[in-house]
Scaffold this motif. Structure first.
Motif, short mmCIF file in Angstrom:
data_model
loop_
_atom_site.label_atom_id
_atom_site.label_comp_id
_atom_site.label_asym_id
_atom_site.label_seq_id
_atom_site.Cartn_x
_atom_site.Cartn_y
_atom_site.Cartn_z
N ASN A 63 -1.80 -0.78 -10.40
CA ASN A 63 -0.66 0.34 -9.44
C ASN A 63 -0.01 -0.93 -8.76
O ASN A 63 1.08 -1.19 -8.21
N GLU A 64 -1.09 -0.91 -8.09
CA GLU A 64 -0.77 -2.35 -6.74
C GLU A 64 -0.14 -3.45 -7.41
O GLU A 64 1.28 -4.54 -6.97
N VAL A 71 -3.60 5.82 0.50
CA VAL A 71 -4.78 4.25 -0.54
C VAL A 71 -6.80 5.24 -0.69
O VAL A 71 -6.54 5.40 -1.12
N ASP A 92 0.91 -0.73 0.39
CA ASP A 92 0.59 -0.43 -0.24
C ASP A 92 1.05 0.91 -0.01
O ASP A 92 0.66 2.18 -0.71
N GLU A 152 -10.95 2.69 -7.39
CA GLU A 152 -10.57 0.94 -7.38
C GLU A 152 -9.21 0.57 -8.49
O GLU A 152 -8.20 0.01 -7.79
N PHE A 180 -6.30 1.98 -8.46
CA PHE A 180 -4.96 1.89 -7.69
C PHE A 180 -4.60 0.08 -7.37
O PHE A 180 -4.15 -0.04 -7.61
N VAL A 240 2.14 1.89 -3.48
CA VAL A 240 1.56 2.19 -4.82
C VAL A 240 1.67 3.53 -4.43
O VAL A 240 1.80 4.99 -5.32
N GLU A 241 0.98 4.65 -2.98
CA GLU A 241 1.25 6.03 -2.61
C GLU A 241 2.27 6.64 -3.12
O GLU A 241 2.79 7.22 -3.52
N ILE A 249 -5.84 7.94 -2.85
CA ILE A 249 -5.74 7.28 -4.11
C ILE A 249 -7.78 6.77 -4.71
O ILE A 249 -7.34 7.59 -6.14
N PHE A 250 -8.61 6.22 -4.01
CA PHE A 250 -9.75 5.51 -4.98
C PHE A 250 -10.59 6.81 -5.13
O PHE A 250 -11.31 6.70 -5.65
#
Ligand SMILES: Nc1ncnc2c1ncn2[C@@H]1O[C@H](COP(=O)(O)OP(=O)(O)OP(=O)(O)O)[C@@H](O)[C@H]1O
Ligand SMILES: O=C(O)C1=C[C@@H](O)[C@@H](O)[C@H](O)C1
Ligand SMILES: [Mg+2]
Length: 261
Positions: A124-125, A109, A97, A118, A121, A100-101, A112-113
Motif C-alpha cells: 500500500n505504501e 500503521v 504513512d 508488513e 503495508f 496508507v492508513e 495495519i501491521f
C-alpha cells in the motif's frame, strides 16, 4: 521536473492518482505553525560566512522544484520537518504513512501491521508513493522503510529526495520519549523503550544506510550542530533542520542547473 513552477503561494496540489482515499488530499498544514525559534524568521538565508544566500520563497534558484520527499529513519523528523518545509515553500504536505492508513481504512500503521502484515503495508505504501509521484508542488514525508523497495525510488525520483540523517542515539531518545507502540518494528521485544529502540534502529540502519544514501541530498544533524559551533544534535530545532534542508535543496538544484548549462 516542471521548469515552469515557481514558488508562489500554494494553489493546492491536484490529485491525479487512480484512487482517492477519503479525505485525500488532506488539509494542508495550518498557517503559522512554525515553532517560535528565531530560525523561523530569516527567510532570507545567510551562509555561515554571513554572505547573503537566496531567499527560498522568492529566489529564482528554487524555481523548477516540483516536489520533495523526505526520507530517513523512524523518528528522524520527516513529518515534523516536512510540514515546516511545505509551509515555507507554500506547498502541500503529505505523510505517506497517513495516506496508507486512510487508504486501508485502519487508523494506525501499528494496527495495519497487526491486522494484515508488513508486506501488506509495504504494498500500500508503494501505491501511495506511485499516486503521489504524479502530483506537483508538494512535500512528502515517506515512511521510514520506503527506501528499501527499488520501485519506490522510481516514484521518489520524480522529485527531489532528502535524507534526514540523525544519529541513532538521538532517534532512540526521541522515540523512547513517546514510546514504541506506534512504531511496530520497534515494539516487538520487551524492555526499556530506549534500549529496544536503539538496538532495533541499529540493525535497521545497517540494512538501509546504502538506500538512504541514494537520496539527492543529505541533511546531517551532526553537521548542522557543528555549523552552530557545538556537537549536541538534541538541541537542534525542527526549524533549523528545515532551513538546512532548504539550503541543501537549493545547492542540489543549482549544481544540477550548472551541469545542464
Ligand atoms: N528536531 C527535533 N528535536 C526534538 N524532537 C524532535 C525533532 N524533530 C522531531 N522530533 C520529535 O521526534 C519524534 C519523531 O518525529 P517525526 O514523527 O517527525 O519523525 P518521522 O521521521 O516522521 O518518524 P516515522 O518514520 O516514524 O514516521 C516526534 O515525537 C517529534 O516531535
Ligand atoms: O522504518 C520503517 O520501516 C517504518 C517507519 C514508519 O514511518 C512507518 O512507515 C512504519 O512504522 C515502518
Ligand atoms: Mg512520520
Amino acid at each position: 521536473m516542471d521548469a515552469g513552477l515557481g514558488l508562489r503561494p500554494r494553489p493546492g496540489a491536484a490529485w491525479t492518482g487512480r484512487r482517492k482515499p477519503q479525505g485525500f488530499p488532506p488539509a494542508t498544514v495550518p498557517a503559522a505553525r512554525l515553532d517560535q525559534n528565531p530560525a523561523r524568521r530569516p527567510l532570507v538565508l545567510r551562509s555561515d560566512a554571513g554572505s547573503r544566500s537566496t531567499d527560498p520563497i522568492r529566489g529564482a534558484s528554487l524555481k523548477g522544484l516540483c516536489c520533495h520527499k523526505s526520507a530517513g529513519m523512524m523518528g528522524s523528523g520527516k513529518t515534523t520537518v516536512g510540514k515546516i518545509i511545505a509551509e515555507v515553500l507554500g506547498y502541500s504536505f503529505f505523510d505517506s504513512d497517513k495516506l496508507v492508513e486512510q487508504s486501508v481504512g485502519i487508523p494506525s500503521v501499528a494496527e495495519i501491521f497487526q491486522v494484515h502484515s508488513e508486506a501488506f503495508f509495504r504494498d500500500n505504501e508503494s501505491e501511495v508513493l506511485r499516486d503521489l509521484s504524479s502530483m506537483h508542488r508538494l512535500i512528502v514525508a515517506t515512511g521510514g522503510g520506503a527506501v528499501i523497495r527499488p520501485i519506490n525510488w522510481s516514484y521518489m525520483r520524480k522529485g527531489l529526495t532528502i535524507w534526514l540523517d540523525v544519529p541513532l542515539d538521538a532517534l532512540a531518545r526521541r522515540i523512547a520519549a513517546v514510546g514504541t507502540a506506534s512504531r511496530p518494528l520497534l515494539h516487538q521485544e520487551s524492555g526499556d523503550p530506549y534500549a529496544k529502540a536503539y538496538a532495533k534502529l541499529t540493525a535497521l540502519f545497517e540494512q538501509r544506510m546504502d538506500s538512504y544514501a541514494n537520496a539527492d541530498a543529505r541533511v546531517s544533524l551532526e553537521n548542522i550542530a557543528l555549523k552552530q559551533g557545538h556537537n549536541d544534535v538534541n538541541v537542534l530545532t525542527p526549524s533549523a533542520i528545515a532551513i538546512e534542508a532548504l539550503l541543501k535543496m537549493e545547492s542540489f538544484l543549482t549544481e544540477k542547473a550548472m551541469v545542464r548549462n
